[in-house]
Design a protein around this motif. Structure first.
Motif, PDB file in Angstrom:
ATOM      1  N   THR A  38       0.818  -1.124   0.120  1.00 53.80           N
ATOM      2  CA  THR A  38       0.014   0.027  -0.123  1.00 53.80           C
ATOM      3  C   THR A  38       0.791   1.154  -0.034  1.00 53.80           C
ATOM      4  O   THR A  38       0.628   2.238  -0.703  1.00 53.80           O
ATOM      5  CB  THR A  38      -0.767  -0.001   1.114  1.00 53.80           C
ATOM      6  N   PHE A  39       1.971   1.167   0.703  1.00 56.66           N
ATOM      7  CA  PHE A  39       2.806   2.395   0.859  1.00 56.66           C
ATOM      8  C   PHE A  39       4.257   2.440   0.046  1.00 56.66           C
ATOM      9  O   PHE A  39       4.987   3.192   0.127  1.00 56.66           O
ATOM     10  CB  PHE A  39       3.125   2.835   2.423  1.00 56.66           C
ATOM     11  N   PHE A  52      12.236   3.011   7.110  1.00 57.05           N
ATOM     12  CA  PHE A  52      11.271   2.774   7.954  1.00 57.05           C
ATOM     13  C   PHE A  52      10.910   1.423   8.371  1.00 57.05           C
ATOM     14  O   PHE A  52      10.645   1.145   9.443  1.00 57.05           O
ATOM     15  CB  PHE A  52      10.157   3.477   6.974  1.00 57.05           C
ATOM     16  N   TRP A  53      10.960   0.499   7.429  1.00 52.71           N
ATOM     17  CA  TRP A  53      10.867  -0.936   7.606  1.00 52.71           C
ATOM     18  C   TRP A  53      11.828  -1.483   8.414  1.00 52.71           C
ATOM     19  O   TRP A  53      11.480  -2.407   9.225  1.00 52.71           O
ATOM     20  CB  TRP A  53      10.490  -1.838   6.129  1.00 52.71           C
ATOM     21  N   ARG A  54      13.046  -1.105   8.253  1.00 54.88           N
ATOM     22  CA  ARG A  54      14.024  -1.569   9.234  1.00 54.88           C
ATOM     23  C   ARG A  54      13.757  -1.386  10.711  1.00 54.88           C
ATOM     24  O   ARG A  54      13.853  -1.963  11.558  1.00 54.88           O
ATOM     25  CB  ARG A  54      15.509  -1.131   8.719  1.00 54.88           C
ATOM     26  N   ASP A  86       4.143   3.073  13.525  1.00 55.28           N
ATOM     27  CA  ASP A  86       4.260   4.136  12.985  1.00 55.28           C
ATOM     28  C   ASP A  86       3.764   4.411  11.527  1.00 55.28           C
ATOM     29  O   ASP A  86       3.744   5.433  10.782  1.00 55.28           O
ATOM     30  CB  ASP A  86       5.777   4.575  12.541  1.00 55.28           C
ATOM     31  N   ILE A  87       2.768   3.499  11.508  1.00 56.72           N
ATOM     32  CA  ILE A  87       1.895   3.557  10.372  1.00 56.72           C
ATOM     33  C   ILE A  87       1.072   4.968   9.805  1.00 56.72           C
ATOM     34  O   ILE A  87       0.990   5.201   8.678  1.00 56.72           O
ATOM     35  CB  ILE A  87       0.889   2.242   9.966  1.00 56.72           C
ATOM     36  N   ARG A  94       1.218   9.917   2.341  1.00 62.22           N
ATOM     37  CA  ARG A  94       0.666   9.418   1.212  1.00 62.22           C
ATOM     38  C   ARG A  94      -0.598  10.379   1.023  1.00 62.22           C
ATOM     39  O   ARG A  94      -0.752  10.929  -0.153  1.00 62.22           O
ATOM     40  CB  ARG A  94       0.002   8.087   1.469  1.00 62.22           C
ATOM     41  N   LYS A  95      -1.106  10.865   2.038  1.00 65.32           N
ATOM     42  CA  LYS A  95      -2.491  11.862   1.704  1.00 65.32           C
ATOM     43  C   LYS A  95      -2.124  13.284   1.450  1.00 65.32           C
ATOM     44  O   LYS A  95      -2.998  14.064   1.002  1.00 65.32           O
ATOM     45  CB  LYS A  95      -3.555  11.438   2.800  1.00 65.32           C
TER      46      LYS A  95
END
Length: 131
Positions: A38-39, A52-54, A86-87, A94-95
């Motif tokens: 999604t991101f 971010f994912w790490r 942290d989503i 995104r928005k």
């Protein structure tokens, strides 16, 4: 077939994989995969998705380990919470990327926490829009 699970032989069917990892963990893996997709493709000037994912995976692993030490049941839910903690930032990026950029600049140059800068920028914008 990930080395993460340490299974000694190849898993060739979906039903066998579900039997081994369980439905809860499968659900969590699917959720994590959907979030990543999604991101994918956010502006690199706003955020490094790799970093971010790490960070998120590190928090997820630590949360699961801590939950295990505290003898919590279903430690995988702690993993998911750590992974997704942290989503909200990704949703902002995104928005409303222009407001996110302004909040990042305020945080960097104003010596305030990012969450405070995000709150200030978004509240000011909403207040001005309502006027």
């Amino acid at each position: 077939n990930s080395p993460f699970y340490g299974f000694p032989s190849q898993i060739n069917t979906i039903s066998r994989a579900i039997t081994i990892i369980g439905t809860r963990e499968l659900r969590d893996l699917v959720l994590a995969t959907l979030v990543v997709r999604t991101f994918n493709g956010l502006d690199n000037e706003l955020i490094s998705m790799e970093q971010f994912w790490r960070h998120s995976v590190t928090c997820a692993v630590v949360a699961r380990v801590l939950a295990g030490h505290l003898h919590e049941s279903n430690t995988e839910r702690f993993f998911v919470v750590g992974l997704l903690h942290d989503i909200g930032s990704l949703i902002i990026y995104r928005k409303i990327p222009e407001l996110a950029r302004e909040a990042l600049l305020r945080s960097e140059h104003g010596d305030i926490a990012l969450y405070q800068a995000e709150r200030d920028v978004i509240l000011i914008t909403l207040t001005l829009a309502a006027s």
